[in-house]
Motif scaffolding. Structure first.
Motif, PDB file in Angstrom:
ATOM      1  N   SER A  57     -42.682 -13.843 -92.792  1.00 20.55           N
ATOM      2  CA  SER A  57     -42.593 -12.649 -91.945  1.00 20.55           C
ATOM      3  C   SER A  57     -41.584 -12.855 -90.817  1.00 20.55           C
ATOM      4  O   SER A  57     -40.853 -11.928 -90.449  1.00 20.55           O
ATOM      5  CB  SER A  57     -43.974 -12.316 -91.367  1.00 20.55           C
ATOM      6  OG  SER A  57     -44.898 -12.017 -92.396  1.00 20.55           O
ATOM      7  N   LYS A  58     -41.535 -14.053 -90.269  1.00 19.85           N
ATOM      8  CA  LYS A  58     -40.573 -14.332 -89.196  1.00 19.85           C
ATOM      9  C   LYS A  58     -39.147 -14.244 -89.719  1.00 19.85           C
ATOM     10  O   LYS A  58     -38.251 -13.700 -89.058  1.00 19.85           O
ATOM     11  CB  LYS A  58     -40.845 -15.713 -88.603  1.00 19.85           C
ATOM     12  CG  LYS A  58     -40.069 -15.998 -87.312  1.00 19.85           C
ATOM     13  CD  LYS A  58     -40.486 -17.320 -86.721  1.00 19.85           C
ATOM     14  CE  LYS A  58     -39.774 -17.577 -85.392  1.00 19.85           C
ATOM     15  NZ  LYS A  58     -40.230 -16.661 -84.337  1.00 19.85           N
ATOM     16  N   LEU A  59     -38.917 -14.791 -90.933  1.00 15.84           N
ATOM     17  CA  LEU A  59     -37.592 -14.696 -91.530  1.00 15.84           C
ATOM     18  C   LEU A  59     -37.205 -13.241 -91.777  1.00 15.84           C
ATOM     19  O   LEU A  59     -36.058 -12.839 -91.559  1.00 15.84           O
ATOM     20  CB  LEU A  59     -37.553 -15.466 -92.851  1.00 15.84           C
ATOM     21  CG  LEU A  59     -37.478 -16.997 -92.755  1.00 15.84           C
ATOM     22  CD1 LEU A  59     -37.519 -17.601 -94.152  1.00 15.84           C
ATOM     23  CD2 LEU A  59     -36.210 -17.439 -92.044  1.00 15.84           C
ATOM     24  N   LEU A  60     -38.168 -12.425 -92.212  1.00 15.35           N
ATOM     25  CA  LEU A  60     -37.901 -11.002 -92.441  1.00 15.35           C
ATOM     26  C   LEU A  60     -37.538 -10.300 -91.136  1.00 15.35           C
ATOM     27  O   LEU A  60     -36.598  -9.503 -91.091  1.00 15.35           O
ATOM     28  CB  LEU A  60     -39.126 -10.342 -93.070  1.00 15.35           C
ATOM     29  CG  LEU A  60     -39.402 -10.654 -94.543  1.00 15.35           C
ATOM     30  CD1 LEU A  60     -40.729 -10.052 -94.975  1.00 15.35           C
ATOM     31  CD2 LEU A  60     -38.284 -10.139 -95.426  1.00 15.35           C
ATOM     32  N   ALA A  61     -38.288 -10.587 -90.071  1.00  8.07           N
ATOM     33  CA  ALA A  61     -38.016  -9.949 -88.777  1.00  8.07           C
ATOM     34  C   ALA A  61     -36.621 -10.327 -88.275  1.00  8.07           C
ATOM     35  O   ALA A  61     -35.881  -9.482 -87.755  1.00  8.07           O
ATOM     36  CB  ALA A  61     -39.077 -10.350 -87.759  1.00  8.07           C
ATOM     37  N   GLN A  62     -36.236 -11.567 -88.441  1.00  7.50           N
ATOM     38  CA  GLN A  62     -34.902 -11.992 -88.016  1.00  7.50           C
ATOM     39  C   GLN A  62     -33.815 -11.364 -88.869  1.00  7.50           C
ATOM     40  O   GLN A  62     -32.724 -11.048 -88.373  1.00  7.50           O
ATOM     41  CB  GLN A  62     -34.812 -13.520 -88.063  1.00  7.50           C
ATOM     42  CG  GLN A  62     -35.684 -14.205 -87.032  1.00  7.50           C
ATOM     43  CD  GLN A  62     -35.723 -15.722 -87.195  1.00  7.50           C
ATOM     44  OE1 GLN A  62     -35.270 -16.250 -88.214  1.00  7.50           O
ATOM     45  NE2 GLN A  62     -36.274 -16.421 -86.211  1.00  7.50           N
ATOM     46  N   ALA A  63     -34.097 -11.156 -90.165  1.00 11.65           N
ATOM     47  CA  ALA A  63     -33.122 -10.495 -91.023  1.00 11.65           C
ATOM     48  C   ALA A  63     -32.930  -9.036 -90.627  1.00 11.65           C
ATOM     49  O   ALA A  63     -31.868  -8.456 -90.891  1.00 11.65           O
ATOM     50  CB  ALA A  63     -33.571 -10.587 -92.476  1.00 11.65           C
ATOM     51  N   LEU A  64     -33.937  -8.437 -89.985  1.00 10.00           N
ATOM     52  CA  LEU A  64     -33.836  -7.053 -89.505  1.00 10.00           C
ATOM     53  C   LEU A  64     -33.307  -6.999 -88.072  1.00 10.00           C
ATOM     54  O   LEU A  64     -33.479  -5.992 -87.379  1.00 10.00           O
ATOM     55  CB  LEU A  64     -35.221  -6.387 -89.578  1.00 10.00           C
ATOM     56  CG  LEU A  64     -35.825  -6.260 -90.992  1.00 10.00           C
ATOM     57  CD1 LEU A  64     -37.242  -5.700 -90.922  1.00 10.00           C
ATOM     58  CD2 LEU A  64     -34.955  -5.388 -91.881  1.00 10.00           C
ATOM     59  N   ASN A  65     -32.688  -8.102 -87.614  1.00 13.48           N
ATOM     60  CA  ASN A  65     -32.138  -8.218 -86.246  1.00 13.48           C
ATOM     61  C   ASN A  65     -33.233  -8.141 -85.188  1.00 13.48           C
ATOM     62  O   ASN A  65     -32.989  -7.677 -84.073  1.00 13.48           O
ATOM     63  CB  ASN A  65     -31.089  -7.124 -85.989  1.00 13.48           C
ATOM     64  CG  ASN A  65     -29.899  -7.255 -86.891  1.00 13.48           C
ATOM     65  OD1 ASN A  65     -29.448  -8.354 -87.178  1.00 13.48           O
ATOM     66  ND2 ASN A  65     -29.377  -6.129 -87.375  1.00 13.48           N
ATOM     67  N   GLY A  66     -34.402  -8.587 -85.537  1.00 19.16           N
ATOM     68  CA  GLY A  66     -35.515  -8.582 -84.595  1.00 19.16           C
ATOM     69  C   GLY A  66     -36.146  -9.956 -84.491  1.00 19.16           C
ATOM     70  O   GLY A  66     -35.524 -10.972 -84.787  1.00 19.16           O
ATOM     71  N   GLU A  67     -37.414  -9.977 -84.095  1.00 23.37           N
ATOM     72  CA  GLU A  67     -38.117 -11.241 -83.901  1.00 23.37           C
ATOM     73  C   GLU A  67     -39.617 -11.006 -84.046  1.00 23.37           C
ATOM     74  O   GLU A  67     -40.131  -9.909 -83.761  1.00 23.37           O
ATOM     75  CB  GLU A  67     -37.806 -11.815 -82.517  1.00 23.37           C
ATOM     76  CG  GLU A  67     -38.300 -13.238 -82.293  1.00 23.37           C
ATOM     77  CD  GLU A  67     -37.777 -14.227 -83.308  1.00 23.37           C
ATOM     78  OE1 GLU A  67     -38.494 -14.441 -84.313  1.00 23.37           O
ATOM     79  OE2 GLU A  67     -36.667 -14.759 -83.113  1.00 23.37           O
ATOM     80  N   LEU A  68     -40.290 -12.042 -84.522  1.00 23.49           N
ATOM     81  CA  LEU A  68     -41.754 -12.042 -84.609  1.00 23.49           C
ATOM     82  C   LEU A  68     -42.273 -13.137 -83.704  1.00 23.49           C
ATOM     83  O   LEU A  68     -41.858 -14.295 -83.831  1.00 23.49           O
ATOM     84  CB  LEU A  68     -42.205 -12.256 -86.056  1.00 23.49           C
ATOM     85  CG  LEU A  68     -43.711 -12.461 -86.281  1.00 23.49           C
ATOM     86  CD1 LEU A  68     -44.494 -11.222 -85.827  1.00 23.49           C
ATOM     87  CD2 LEU A  68     -44.003 -12.770 -87.750  1.00 23.49           C
ATOM     88  N   LEU A  69     -43.191 -12.770 -82.793  1.00 23.49           N
ATOM     89  CA  LEU A  69     -43.681 -13.717 -81.792  1.00 23.49           C
ATOM     90  C   LEU A  69     -45.193 -13.717 -81.750  1.00 23.49           C
ATOM     91  O   LEU A  69     -45.843 -12.687 -82.044  1.00 23.49           O
ATOM     92  CB  LEU A  69     -43.145 -13.346 -80.398  1.00 23.49           C
ATOM     93  CG  LEU A  69     -41.637 -13.182 -80.233  1.00 23.49           C
ATOM     94  CD1 LEU A  69     -41.334 -12.554 -78.890  1.00 23.49           C
ATOM     95  CD2 LEU A  69     -40.941 -14.527 -80.366  1.00 23.49           C
ATOM     96  N   LEU A  70     -45.748 -14.861 -81.375  1.00 22.44           N
ATOM     97  CA  LEU A  70     -47.162 -14.929 -81.020  1.00 22.44           C
ATOM     98  C   LEU A  70     -47.238 -14.665 -79.521  1.00 22.44           C
ATOM     99  O   LEU A  70     -46.889 -15.518 -78.714  1.00 22.44           O
ATOM    100  CB  LEU A  70     -47.739 -16.303 -81.355  1.00 22.44           C
ATOM    101  CG  LEU A  70     -49.183 -16.549 -80.883  1.00 22.44           C
ATOM    102  CD1 LEU A  70     -50.144 -15.571 -81.526  1.00 22.44           C
ATOM    103  CD2 LEU A  70     -49.596 -18.002 -81.158  1.00 22.44           C
ATOM    104  N   LYS A  71     -47.667 -13.478 -79.142  1.00 22.75           N
ATOM    105  CA  LYS A  71     -47.660 -13.095 -77.733  1.00 22.75           C
ATOM    106  C   LYS A  71     -48.801 -13.742 -76.968  1.00 22.75           C
ATOM    107  O   LYS A  71     -48.621 -14.234 -75.847  1.00 22.75           O
ATOM    108  CB  LYS A  71     -47.738 -11.576 -77.609  1.00 22.75           C
ATOM    109  CG  LYS A  71     -47.559 -11.071 -76.185  1.00 22.75           C
ATOM    110  CD  LYS A  71     -47.532  -9.555 -76.143  1.00 22.75           C
ATOM    111  CE  LYS A  71     -47.327  -9.059 -74.703  1.00 22.75           C
ATOM    112  NZ  LYS A  71     -47.287  -7.574 -74.645  1.00 22.75           N
TER     113      LYS A  71
END
Length: 478
Positions: free
Chosen positions: A443-457
């Motif tokens: 999921s993190k790789l997908l978010a970065q591929a969409l020019n975004g980011e996945l974080l544990l807030k």
């Protein structure tokens, strides 16, 4: 192939620093010698001029009182030799107004002269540098002072001194040589100590790298380092060693986990089909055994697909097709579809859209994969009467924030830094949910591929919040 001859860092920097230091000290010594000679020449000429004037004044006084022939006061000269700082006293002559020598001191034994040219004595200036032709081939300085009585010149005091005597700074040379040697030794010692202080931790890092190369991750490196760059190097290397050790543990755990995860359904399917084939079960029960086998087969296919998709995406072989979508409509549809496919009667699910709808350019399928994976993790984390919240907000930086929050037991602090590592599975989830530990890394790789980011807030005993950040389109939807 030509081999490169390598030397230690300590020897490399010490030799070069010492060479630079010696060169600098050599240049400084030359400049100092030139300055000393010039300064000593001027000082001795001034002292000689003072002695000549004093002697002229004494002779003029004796002429005025006694009217006797002028003579040199040897006692006065001996008392002034200390100020000249010279090994050999100067040659002093007393002449008449026409330059004929009337008297001379004992230091003139090597100088044969009976008179001085009147033009030379009357030449402007009291300090003259004689040419080699005028001074028997040697460089000589001449100091002359008139013997005056009532403004009438009765004669001259002439002092001759070789230039090499005036520039002779033997004692100063000794002091300078001692100073240069002392500075050189001190500089070499300081450079050696500092270079050794710099080279030691780097050498330890090199030895630690060899240990890691041999498979030993238990490296010991110094902690108390004042140099910022060296500290950063050592600290980063220690973190890398710990990371490699964790990855090695994860690799071993992955092999055991994949073996277990694939062996369990294979064993179950084999046993169930064997029972059906041997006629141990018949009728409706046999159909149930076949249904269970099909479900286990589906789980195996999912795990294999996860591995294939993750490897493909890591190698940039999985395409991303972006299109413009309405944020509220897209996210609402994703949550609704997931909700319909789950048995979540005891779990409360809420969705909070943006107050003002915005558009986003993204891959709807990939975004759905990320959110579905987070929702599945949230469902596994909550117990009965659990609650899952999906909220959207617009960041000042122009990003869309998607937060997935649950009220589960949370992720232990020791595991929070590792949840995005591939194949990592927490201790609680390891025995509760079957899988390969690729959901969050994928999921993190997908978010970065969409020019975004996945974080544990945030994660605590009250629940967990994951945040997805994606860039919003500039125009607003009316």
């Amino acid at each position: 192939m030509k081999t490169t001859r390598r030397i230690s860092l300590l020897r490399y920097w010490t030799t070069r620093y010492v060479a630079a230091l010696c060169l600098g000290l050599f240049i400084a010594a030359i400049l100092t010698v030139i300055w000393l000679q010039h300064t000593m020449l001027n000082n001795r000429l001034e002292v000689s001029e003072f002695i000549a004037e004093e002697l002229a004044n004494r002779i003029a006084g004796s002429q005025e009182e006694k009217n006797v022939s002028p003579t040199i006061d040897e006692d006065m000269l001996k008392s002034r030799e200390l100020f000249l700082q010279s090994e050999h006293p100067p040659a002093i002559f007393i002449t008449d107004p026409k330059g004929r020598v009337l008297s001379a001191n004992q230091s003139t034994s090597g100088i044969e002269t009976s008179s001085f040219a009147p033009s030379l004595l009357q030449k402007k200036g009291d300090v003259l540098k004689l040419s080699p032709e005028m001074a028997n081939g040697s460089r000589t300085w001449m100091i002359k002072k008139p013997i005056k009585v009532d403004d009438i010149i009765f004669g001259w005091v002439v002092m001759l001194q070789p230039e090499n005597e005036l520039e002779n700074v033997t004692e100063e040379y000794r002091l300078l040589t001692g100073l240069i040697i002392s500075l050189g030794l001190f500089g070499w010692a300081a450079i050696y100590i500092l270079s050794r202080r710099l080279a030691t931790p780097i050498s330890q890092v090199a030895k630690a790298a060899k240990q890691i190369q041999e498979g030993n991750y238990q490296v010991r490196l110094p902690e108390q380092i004042k140099e910022q760059e060296v500290y950063d190097l050592v600290h980063s290397f220690k973190e890398m060693a710990q990371k490699l050790q964790q990855l090695e543990s994860l690799r071993a755990e992955l092999l055991a986990g994949v073996t277990h995860e694939l062996k369990t359904p294979v064993t179950s399917i084999s046993g169930l089909l064997q029972a059906v084939r041997d006629g141990v079960v018949t009728g409706e029960e046999a159909h149930n055994f076949i249904d269970i086998s099909l479900k286990e087969t589906t789980k195996m296919q999912k795990m294999v697909n996860d591995l294939l998709e993750f490897n493909s995406f890591s190698a940039n072989a999985l395409p991303v097709a972006v299109e413009k979508h309405s944020v509220n409509e897209l996210l609402s549809e994703i949550v609704h579809q997931w909700h319909l496919g789950q048995e979540t009667e005891e779990i409360t699910i809420s969705f909070s859209p943006l107050p003002t709808n915005r558009s986003i350019t993204t891959d709807a399928v990939r975004l759905q994969q990320i959110i579905v994976n987070l929702l599945n993790n949230a469902r596994h984390a909550v117990d009965s009467d659990g609650k899952i919240e999906i909220s959207l907000s617009e960041q000042e930086s122009g990003f869309l924030s998607i937060e997935v929050k649950d009220n589960g037991s949370g992720i232990p602090p020791a595991e929070q830094a590792l949840i995005f590592e591939r194949f990592y599975r927490g201790e609680q989830k390891k025995y509760k949910v079957r899988g390969l530990g690729l959901g969050l890394p994928y999921s993190k790789l997908l978010a970065q591929a969409l020019n975004g980011e996945l974080l544990l807030k945030d994660s605590s005993s009250f629940g967990t919040i994951f945040q997805i950040l994606l860039p919003l389109a500039e125009e607003r939807i009316k």
